[in-house]
Motif scaffolding. Structure first.
Motif, PDB file in Angstrom:
ATOM      1  N   GLN A  52      -6.512 -19.529 -52.263  1.00  0.00           N
ATOM      2  CA  GLN A  52      -6.157 -18.753 -53.446  1.00  0.00           C
ATOM      3  C   GLN A  52      -4.829 -18.031 -53.241  1.00  0.00           C
ATOM      4  O   GLN A  52      -4.021 -17.948 -54.169  1.00  0.00           O
ATOM      5  N   ALA A  53      -4.601 -17.513 -52.045  1.00  0.00           N
ATOM      6  CA  ALA A  53      -3.309 -16.909 -51.750  1.00  0.00           C
ATOM      7  C   ALA A  53      -2.201 -17.949 -51.854  1.00  0.00           C
ATOM      8  O   ALA A  53      -1.095 -17.657 -52.325  1.00  0.00           O
ATOM      9  N   GLY A  54      -2.500 -19.181 -51.447  1.00  0.00           N
ATOM     10  CA  GLY A  54      -1.521 -20.265 -51.550  1.00  0.00           C
ATOM     11  C   GLY A  54      -1.138 -20.571 -52.984  1.00  0.00           C
ATOM     12  O   GLY A  54      -0.033 -21.068 -53.244  1.00  0.00           O
ATOM     13  N   TYR A  55      -2.018 -20.263 -53.923  1.00  0.00           N
ATOM     14  CA  TYR A  55      -1.697 -20.523 -55.322  1.00  0.00           C
ATOM     15  C   TYR A  55      -0.626 -19.565 -55.853  1.00  0.00           C
ATOM     16  O   TYR A  55      -0.095 -19.772 -56.943  1.00  0.00           O
ATOM     17  N   LEU A  56      -0.302 -18.518 -55.082  1.00  0.00           N
ATOM     18  CA  LEU A  56       0.864 -17.713 -55.410  1.00  0.00           C
ATOM     19  C   LEU A  56       2.128 -18.578 -55.362  1.00  0.00           C
ATOM     20  O   LEU A  56       3.064 -18.386 -56.142  1.00  0.00           O
ATOM     21  N   VAL A  57       2.148 -19.516 -54.429  1.00  0.00           N
ATOM     22  CA  VAL A  57       3.267 -20.454 -54.329  1.00  0.00           C
ATOM     23  C   VAL A  57       3.253 -21.401 -55.524  1.00  0.00           C
ATOM     24  O   VAL A  57       4.300 -21.730 -56.096  1.00  0.00           O
ATOM     25  N   LEU A  58       2.074 -21.853 -55.903  1.00  0.00           N
ATOM     26  CA  LEU A  58       1.932 -22.744 -57.060  1.00  0.00           C
ATOM     27  C   LEU A  58       2.479 -22.076 -58.321  1.00  0.00           C
ATOM     28  O   LEU A  58       3.276 -22.673 -59.062  1.00  0.00           O
ATOM     29  N   ALA A  59       2.070 -20.830 -58.578  1.00  0.00           N
ATOM     30  CA  ALA A  59       2.521 -20.121 -59.770  1.00  0.00           C
ATOM     31  C   ALA A  59       4.029 -19.921 -59.748  1.00  0.00           C
ATOM     32  O   ALA A  59       4.716 -20.090 -60.765  1.00  0.00           O
ATOM     33  N   TYR A  60       4.570 -19.567 -58.592  1.00  0.00           N
ATOM     34  CA  TYR A  60       6.007 -19.351 -58.452  1.00  0.00           C
ATOM     35  C   TYR A  60       6.772 -20.637 -58.758  1.00  0.00           C
ATOM     36  O   TYR A  60       7.757 -20.631 -59.507  1.00  0.00           O
ATOM     37  N   ALA A  61       6.313 -21.733 -58.173  1.00  0.00           N
ATOM     38  CA  ALA A  61       7.027 -22.999 -58.324  1.00  0.00           C
ATOM     39  C   ALA A  61       7.001 -23.491 -59.768  1.00  0.00           C
ATOM     40  O   ALA A  61       8.011 -23.985 -60.291  1.00  0.00           O
ATOM     41  N   VAL A  62       5.856 -23.383 -60.427  1.00  0.00           N
ATOM     42  CA  VAL A  62       5.763 -23.826 -61.823  1.00  0.00           C
ATOM     43  C   VAL A  62       6.647 -22.957 -62.707  1.00  0.00           C
ATOM     44  O   VAL A  62       7.376 -23.468 -63.585  1.00  0.00           O
ATOM     45  N   ALA A  63       6.620 -21.646 -62.489  1.00  0.00           N
ATOM     46  CA  ALA A  63       7.458 -20.742 -63.282  1.00  0.00           C
ATOM     47  C   ALA A  63       8.932 -21.048 -63.072  1.00  0.00           C
ATOM     48  O   ALA A  63       9.727 -21.043 -64.022  1.00  0.00           O
ATOM     49  N   TYR A  64       9.313 -21.333 -61.846  1.00  0.00           N
ATOM     50  CA  TYR A  64      10.701 -21.688 -61.539  1.00  0.00           C
ATOM     51  C   TYR A  64      11.105 -22.965 -62.277  1.00  0.00           C
ATOM     52  O   TYR A  64      12.156 -23.021 -62.920  1.00  0.00           O
ATOM     53  N   ALA A  65      10.271 -23.994 -62.169  1.00  0.00           N
ATOM     54  CA  ALA A  65      10.602 -25.285 -62.762  1.00  0.00           C
ATOM     55  C   ALA A  65      10.764 -25.199 -64.273  1.00  0.00           C
ATOM     56  O   ALA A  65      11.638 -25.850 -64.861  1.00  0.00           O
ATOM     57  N   ILE A  66       9.924 -24.394 -64.916  1.00  0.00           N
ATOM     58  CA  ILE A  66       9.989 -24.275 -66.377  1.00  0.00           C
ATOM     59  C   ILE A  66      11.142 -23.376 -66.803  1.00  0.00           C
ATOM     60  O   ILE A  66      11.851 -23.658 -67.778  1.00  0.00           O
ATOM     61  N   SER A  67      11.355 -22.303 -66.069  1.00  0.00           N
ATOM     62  CA  SER A  67      12.353 -21.313 -66.483  1.00  0.00           C
ATOM     63  C   SER A  67      13.776 -21.816 -66.348  1.00  0.00           C
ATOM     64  O   SER A  67      14.652 -21.428 -67.136  1.00  0.00           O
ATOM     65  N   ALA A  68      14.043 -22.670 -65.355  1.00  0.00           N
ATOM     66  CA  ALA A  68      15.422 -23.083 -65.090  1.00  0.00           C
ATOM     67  C   ALA A  68      16.091 -23.686 -66.328  1.00  0.00           C
ATOM     68  O   ALA A  68      17.143 -23.207 -66.753  1.00  0.00           O
TER      69      ALA A  68
END
Length: 391
Positions: free
Chosen positions: A39-55
């Protein structure tokens, strides 16, 4: 080289330090917030998805604003997000802070690369982009180990304060060194995604995605692999990160040189093959005799870092040759593909730890670069065509 590129790279260093140091912080975050390690690793998942969409989205919304202002604002808001992460009271506030940081990281990266192109002569644009991306490589080599050391001394919250300071320093340097006259062109999302119709671009972006899933499925969970799988103390994590980071810095330089000398396609193919090999070894080393397990594991970190990061500059070279004049747009989408691959790695690694064990991380992760290798055969050398009419 235009020295102003160095200040753009400083911001990339700050962003990269946060993105890579997280793997050493996950056990502490897990214990502090009361969630499981996956679950802590999903912090990376959320960050990466937000980055990919926001760029692409934020780059579209800010396209006509002076790039200096966009970069300064992105770096400062990123720093505020880092402070928020350090002060977060639980898992969900921390996740929200990292999503905000990811949005600014995506905006910064897209704008910094476009600015590097604007500051450079046409013949030197690829080199200028490489300087900015080099800030990320330096973050792997130095930022992540330093962040890990800080976490060992004052806790993971102190690491986020360190990252906030880096963001503020980058904002100050950019404000002082970049002219306010550089502005981008307004391009709609439709125009930005129109480059996907260029021959070979979609398979190339999918190659980036699947390649990155593999190393990040293991890299994000290096902490349990190092402690549980290898039996090293937690204090060894910064050294492990440093060894990998030194290899990454070498690989980033070597990848560009190999792409020029033997060809980008061959370099990408070799990187995918050897990355799969090293990932597979990560599942074998924990089963070695205890007397040699740790030395062999540490010895693997540098060459694995070299192999893993040789891919990126060679893949950028491939995309530039495919895209021609549309290279900045395609490279922006490649950044999104890279971070979506990071998200996929976080998800894959989390599922392996949930349904298997840390000993399975390596061989499962090795499947992904092999998929990327298969995609490379779809169209290694497509016929170059002019950029399609946009709009």
């Amino acid at each position: 080289m235009d020295v102003r590129l160095i200040w753009l790279a400083l911001g990339a260093f700050a962003i990269g330090a946060e993105g890579f140091v997280i793997s050493t912080l996950l056990p502490s975050i897990s214990a502090d917030t009361g969630v499981t390690l996956p679950q802590a690793g999903y912090l990376v998942l959320a960050y990466a998805v937000a980055y990919a969409i926001s760029a692409p989205v934020l780059a579209t919304l800010t396209g006509t604003i002076a790039r200096r202002n966009v970069l300064v604002a992105a770096a400062l808001v990123f720093a505020v997000g880092a402070v928020g992460a350090s002060l977060s009271s639980g898992y969900w506030p921390l996740l929200a802070a990292r999503v905000a940081m990811a949005a600014m990281a995506g905006l910064y990266a897209a704008t910094a690369q476009a600015t590097a192109v604007s500051l450079s002569e046409p013949a030197h644009r690829a080199r200028a982009i490489a300087v900015v991306v080099g800030g990320t490589s330096l973050a792997v080599a130095l930022g992540a180990p330093i962040g890990g050391l800080i976490a060992g001394l004052v806790g993971w919250r102190g690491t986020y304060l360190f990252i906030a300071v880096l963001g503020v320093l980058a904002a100050i340097a950019i404000l002082a060194m970049l002219p306010s006259s550089i502005r981008g062109e307004h391009r709609s999302l439709r125009e930005r995604f129109a480059v996907l119709s260029l021959p070979g671009v979609v398979p190339a972006l999918l190659t980036t995605f699947f390649y990155m899933v593999g190393p990040f499925a293991a890299f994000i969970y290096l902490a349990p692999l190092t402690t549980t799988g290898i039996g090293l103390e937690k204090a060894w994590l910064p050294a492990v990160m440093l060894a990998f980071g030194v290899g990454a810095a070498i690989g980033n330089t070597l990848g560009g040189q190999l792409a020029d000398r033997v060809g980008a396609d061959r370099t990408v193919i070799a990187s995918a093959v050897f990355n799969a090999l090293f990932l597979g070894l990560l599942s074998i080393v924990p089963h070695l005799d205890a007397s040699v397990r740790a030395p062999v594991y540490l010895a693997l970190m540098v060459p694995w870092g070299i192999v893993a990061w040789t891919f990126l500059p060679a893949q950028v070279s491939r995309l530039v040759s495919l895209a021609g004049g549309a290279a900045p747009l395609v490279l922006s989408l490649n950044g999104s593909a890279l971070y979506l691959g990071t998200a996929g790695g976080a998800l894959l690694g989390g599922q392996v730890l949930t349904h298997g064990s840390v000993y399975d991380l390596g061989w499962v992760a090795a499947i992904s670069p092999l998929i990327a290798l298969a995609l490379l055969t779809v169209r290694l050398k497509p016929r170059l065509t002019p950029m399609p009419r946009l709009g």
